[in-house]
Motif scaffolding. Structure first.
Motif, mmCIF file in Angstrom:
data_model
loop_
_atom_site.group_PDB
_atom_site.id
_atom_site.type_symbol
_atom_site.label_atom_id
_atom_site.label_comp_id
_atom_site.label_asym_id
_atom_site.label_seq_id
_atom_site.Cartn_x
_atom_site.Cartn_y
_atom_site.Cartn_z
ATOM 1 N N LEU A 272 0.798 -1.218 0.000
ATOM 2 C CA LEU A 272 0.000 0.000 0.000
ATOM 3 C C LEU A 272 0.833 1.271 0.000
ATOM 4 O O LEU A 272 0.310 2.350 -0.207
ATOM 5 C CB LEU A 272 -0.931 -0.011 1.215
ATOM 6 N N THR A 273 2.131 1.143 0.221
ATOM 7 C CA THR A 273 2.982 2.325 0.290
ATOM 8 C C THR A 273 3.426 2.799 -1.084
ATOM 9 O O THR A 273 3.986 3.882 -1.199
ATOM 10 C CB THR A 273 4.234 2.018 1.127
ATOM 11 N N GLU A 274 3.210 2.022 -2.128
ATOM 12 C CA GLU A 274 3.674 2.383 -3.455
ATOM 13 C C GLU A 274 2.511 2.382 -4.440
ATOM 14 O O GLU A 274 1.637 1.519 -4.372
ATOM 15 C CB GLU A 274 4.739 1.401 -3.939
ATOM 16 N N PRO A 275 2.487 3.328 -5.389
ATOM 17 C CA PRO A 275 1.445 3.295 -6.423
ATOM 18 C C PRO A 275 1.695 2.114 -7.363
ATOM 19 O O PRO A 275 2.835 1.848 -7.762
ATOM 20 C CB PRO A 275 1.617 4.635 -7.145
ATOM 21 N N THR A 276 0.654 1.400 -7.690
ATOM 22 C CA THR A 276 0.776 0.241 -8.558
ATOM 23 C C THR A 276 -0.403 0.212 -9.519
ATOM 24 O O THR A 276 -1.530 0.514 -9.139
ATOM 25 C CB THR A 276 0.793 -1.057 -7.731
ATOM 26 N N VAL A 277 -0.140 -0.143 -10.773
ATOM 27 C CA VAL A 277 -1.186 -0.265 -11.777
ATOM 28 C C VAL A 277 -1.039 -1.613 -12.468
ATOM 29 O O VAL A 277 0.075 -2.139 -12.608
ATOM 30 C CB VAL A 277 -1.121 0.888 -12.805
ATOM 31 N N PHE A 278 -2.171 -2.195 -12.862
ATOM 32 C CA PHE A 278 -2.174 -3.477 -13.560
ATOM 33 C C PHE A 278 -2.953 -3.313 -14.858
ATOM 34 O O PHE A 278 -4.113 -2.902 -14.870
ATOM 35 C CB PHE A 278 -2.824 -4.565 -12.705
ATOM 36 N N LEU A 279 -2.299 -3.622 -15.981
ATOM 37 C CA LEU A 279 -2.893 -3.510 -17.311
ATOM 38 C C LEU A 279 -3.321 -4.892 -17.786
ATOM 39 O O LEU A 279 -2.567 -5.860 -17.655
ATOM 40 C CB LEU A 279 -1.883 -2.906 -18.283
ATOM 41 N N SER A 280 -4.527 -5.003 -18.341
ATOM 42 C CA SER A 280 -5.004 -6.280 -18.883
ATOM 43 C C SER A 280 -5.634 -6.041 -20.244
ATOM 44 O O SER A 280 -6.014 -4.925 -20.602
ATOM 45 C CB SER A 280 -6.013 -6.934 -17.937
ATOM 46 N N VAL A 281 -5.735 -7.115 -21.019
ATOM 47 C CA VAL A 281 -6.333 -7.059 -22.351
ATOM 48 C C VAL A 281 -7.313 -8.203 -22.495
ATOM 49 O O VAL A 281 -7.271 -9.182 -21.743
ATOM 50 C CB VAL A 281 -5.251 -7.152 -23.457
ATOM 51 N N ASP A 282 -8.219 -8.089 -23.472
ATOM 52 C CA ASP A 282 -9.208 -9.139 -23.660
ATOM 53 C C ASP A 282 -8.630 -10.340 -24.403
ATOM 54 O O ASP A 282 -9.202 -11.429 -24.360
ATOM 55 C CB ASP A 282 -10.443 -8.616 -24.387
ATOM 56 N N ASP A 283 -7.485 -10.173 -25.067
ATOM 57 C CA ASP A 283 -6.850 -11.291 -25.768
ATOM 58 C C ASP A 283 -5.415 -10.891 -26.081
ATOM 59 O O ASP A 283 -5.159 -9.728 -26.406
ATOM 60 C CB ASP A 283 -7.599 -11.618 -27.066
ATOM 61 N N THR A 284 -4.496 -11.832 -25.980
ATOM 62 C CA THR A 284 -3.101 -11.541 -26.309
ATOM 63 C C THR A 284 -2.693 -12.078 -27.668
ATOM 64 O O THR A 284 -1.561 -11.846 -28.096
ATOM 65 C CB THR A 284 -2.160 -12.134 -25.233
ATOM 66 N N SER A 285 -3.571 -12.828 -28.337
ATOM 67 C CA SER A 285 -3.297 -13.341 -29.680
ATOM 68 C C SER A 285 -4.465 -12.966 -30.573
ATOM 69 O O SER A 285 -5.565 -13.503 -30.426
ATOM 70 C CB SER A 285 -3.105 -14.860 -29.662
ATOM 71 N N LEU A 286 -4.233 -12.029 -31.486
ATOM 72 C CA LEU A 286 -5.297 -11.489 -32.323
ATOM 73 C C LEU A 286 -5.089 -11.858 -33.774
ATOM 74 O O LEU A 286 -3.951 -11.919 -34.259
ATOM 75 C CB LEU A 286 -5.347 -9.966 -32.204
ATOM 76 N N SER A 287 -6.197 -12.096 -34.465
ATOM 77 C CA SER A 287 -6.142 -12.231 -35.911
ATOM 78 C C SER A 287 -5.983 -10.851 -36.546
ATOM 79 O O SER A 287 -6.438 -9.843 -35.990
ATOM 80 C CB SER A 287 -7.413 -12.893 -36.440
ATOM 81 N N THR A 288 -5.333 -10.802 -37.701
ATOM 82 C CA THR A 288 -5.219 -9.548 -38.431
ATOM 83 C C THR A 288 -6.609 -8.980 -38.692
ATOM 84 O O THR A 288 -7.503 -9.684 -39.158
ATOM 85 C CB THR A 288 -4.478 -9.776 -39.758
ATOM 86 N N GLY A 289 -6.792 -7.699 -38.379
ATOM 87 C CA GLY A 289 -8.088 -7.074 -38.541
ATOM 88 C C GLY A 289 -8.921 -7.008 -37.280
ATOM 89 O O GLY A 289 -9.948 -6.330 -37.258
#
Length: 576
Positions: free
Chosen positions: A258-275
């Motif tokens: 709790l003493t340090e600012p922390t952020v967590f980034l997430s995505v809906d998919d890490t392997s995408l088709s072109t387009g």
């Protein structure tokens, strides 16, 4: 008890995934569930077979999302809850009594303050806590620093839900499941260990492994001691959580000092088709509440990601939260990053949170249906997406499924798509797993699917190619399809807009080559193309990705002039 503060001053990422079903309990026990500024566990866990949460036709087998803090997945003004990892003792509970996580499908999961623990091979009849590797019998499989031991419990099945005590309870749903979740133990027959671990390294402090929530048929129903799964758990006849994975793509549960600012980034998919496009979401603790309090960098050229972002954002993987990129049309591997300002010091920023995303050809690997027998035989299908993509070097092999090695299918090389490939395989166990690896250049695309013995399903798998323009202002796509276990010569093709060339009262059962070229009206029109066939509901279940009514089953695609290629069927599991 061990002193853990020094090791746990690092950021610890936990992925607890558990299952339950008592939504009304949020109101029932709200007076006993509370959060605190000292709660240092947040984020999301997941359990279930649903790969695409936005697909309304895809059913969940499992719990779905589990929120570990009202700041990431709830409304703290309505239900203020969370969990705390004690840096001195290693206990996982609340800051002053029990702690709670919340599942919108299955209710409150309590950590700490429990009693009347069940017994099981290798389990420890205590509340949840962590134990250093090499102490008290902790022997992590890959040198992780800690084991997670003890039990947590969903409270609704208890005879006293407000205190999470007693059994049997008033609610005997799910076959009489008692709500207990074991965080470590051994399988009953082969004495193989399972459990949750905690690893500390420069890539983050990650939990992994599996917990057991009970509820599946616990003993493999075979009388043959030579069967590799004789006496072992397997995923069939779901009444509770079954195996609970503690790591997944695009989500995790975090321990954050709790003493340090922390952020967590997430995505809906890490392997995408072109387009395809990409949805990014982020959450954090100790960060400023400001529309420009975070800084984003990286990504694919022209996707609009770099720049100042709001802080804090919506919880990960929630519709409408975060940022949605435009279509990503350039194949490659991209790193998306974000950091946020401290809530107390504008000159103090969190560490960068990074997610790596690959764009290119993807593998869609799926079974056509369940099977009955003997003999038990299933059909497996695999195809590259988008339809213009090519995959090479496909290899079929076994899938290592914790805690037992499940035999796979035709070990060795198989045909690579395009076009759609099909293989008939035996199904030796009530739930059998099949793994397929293909390559997009040097990048492996790995997927695992499962096939259950039991009632077979009727399915219609409808595919569309990329929508093309030519001549200017005139758009078209090619629709192809394959059906299983339907009544022959009963299929009808219909479109929501007349004149597309799709309508056919006598559509064939299958048409993978050459398919049907259909017109696609220009925007703002969105046109629905449906294929409806008849099937026998007394003999077959409705396919997971189809809609059935009476003796009718249908699949459909919605297209506009900008639509890319996709299919109606997605794999059950995805491995990286």
């Amino acid at each position: 008890m061990q002193h853990f503060k020094k090791a746990l001053n690092k950021r610890i990422v936990m992925s607890f995934i558990v299952v339950f079903a008592f939504v009304g309990l949020m109101v029932l026990v709200s007076s006993t569930v509370f959060s605190s500024p000292l709660n240092n566990i947040s984020g999301f866990g997941w359990s279930g077979d649903k790969v695409n949460p936005s697909d309304p036709l895809e059913e969940i087998a499992g719990m779905g999302w589990l929120s570990f803090n009202c700041t990431t997945g709830g409304d703290c003004a309505t239900a203020d809850y969370g969990l705390h990892l004690n840096e001195q003792t290693g206990a996982i509970s609340g800051t002053d009594g029990p702690g709670f996580a919340w599942s919108p499908n299955f209710g409150w999961l309590q950590f700490g303050g429990l009693s009347g623990f069940p017994t099981g091979p290798g389990t420890e009849a205590v509340d949840a806590h962590i134990v250093p590797d090499g102490q008290d019998g902790c022997d992590t499989p890959n040198g992780e620093e800690y084991c997670v031991r003890g039990w947590a419990r969903f409270c609704s099945p208890a005879s006293a839900p407000l205190s999470c005590l007693g059994w049997p309870g008033p609610n005997t749903f799910n076959g009489g499941w008692d709500g207990w979740v074991s965080l470590s133990g051994t399988t009953p027959n082969s004495n193989e260990p399972y459990g949750v671990t905690l690893n500390l390294d420069e890539n983050g402090n990650n939990f992994g492994g599996y917990a057991w929530g009970g509820g599946y048929d616990l003993i493999h129903p075979t009388n043959d001691p030579q069967d590799p799964l004789y006496g072992e758990p397997y995923n069939n006849n779901v009444t509770g959580t079954g195996w609970i994975s503690f790591a997944g793509l695009g989500y995790s549960v975090q321990y954050i000092p709790l003493t340090e600012p922390t952020v967590f980034l997430s995505v809906d998919d890490t392997s995408l088709s072109t387009g395809d496009n990409l949805t990014l979401a982020w959450t954090g603790t100790g960060i400023v509440n400001s529309p420009t309090g975070c800084e984003a960098s990286g990504g694919s050229s022209g996707d609009g990601w770099p720049g100042l972002r709001e802080s804090p954002a919506s919880p990960p993987l929630v519709d409408g939260g975060g940022y949605i990129t435009p279509d990503l049309n350039t194949p490659g591997t991209y790193t998306y990053s974000i950091r946020c300002q401290s809530a107390t010091d504008p000159n103090d920023w969190s560490e960068w949170s990074n997610v790596i995303v690959s764009v290119g050809a993807q593998l869609n690997f799926y079974p056509s249906s369940g099977v009955v027998g003997p003999p038990y035989v299933a059909e497996l299908n695999w195809v590259a997406e988008p339809s213009s993509a090519t995959l090479t070097g496909c290899v079929a092999d076994s899938s290592s499924v914790n805690p037992a090695q499940v035999p796979g299918w035709l070990d060795g090389s198989v045909a690579s798509p395009p076009p759609l490939q099909t293989a008939s395989v035996s199904v030796p166990y009530p739930t059998t797993f099949y793994k397929l690896t293909c390559y997009d250049g040097a990048i492996p695309r790995v997927q695992t699917v499962s096939v259950n013995r039991g009632v077979p399903t009727a399915t219609i798998n409808l595919f569309n190619s990329d929508v093309l323009e030519g001549p200017p202002g005139v758009f078209s796509s090619t629709l192809t399809w394959k059906s299983n276990n339907i009544i022959s010569d009963t299929c009808v093709a219909t479109a929501s807009v007349a004149g597309t060339g799709w309508d056919d009262p006598d559509a064939p059962d299958d048409n993978l080559d050459p398919g049907v070229v259909v017109g696609v009206p220009p925007l703002p029109a969105i046109t629905t193309y449906r294929l409806t066939c008849e099937y026998d509901p007394s003999q077959y279940d409705c396919g997971d990705n189809n809609v059935c009514s009476g003796n009718k089953i249908y699949a459909e695609r919605e297209l506009d002039q900008n639509s890319g290629a996709s299919s109606t069927v997605k794999p059950i599991y995805t491995e990286e």
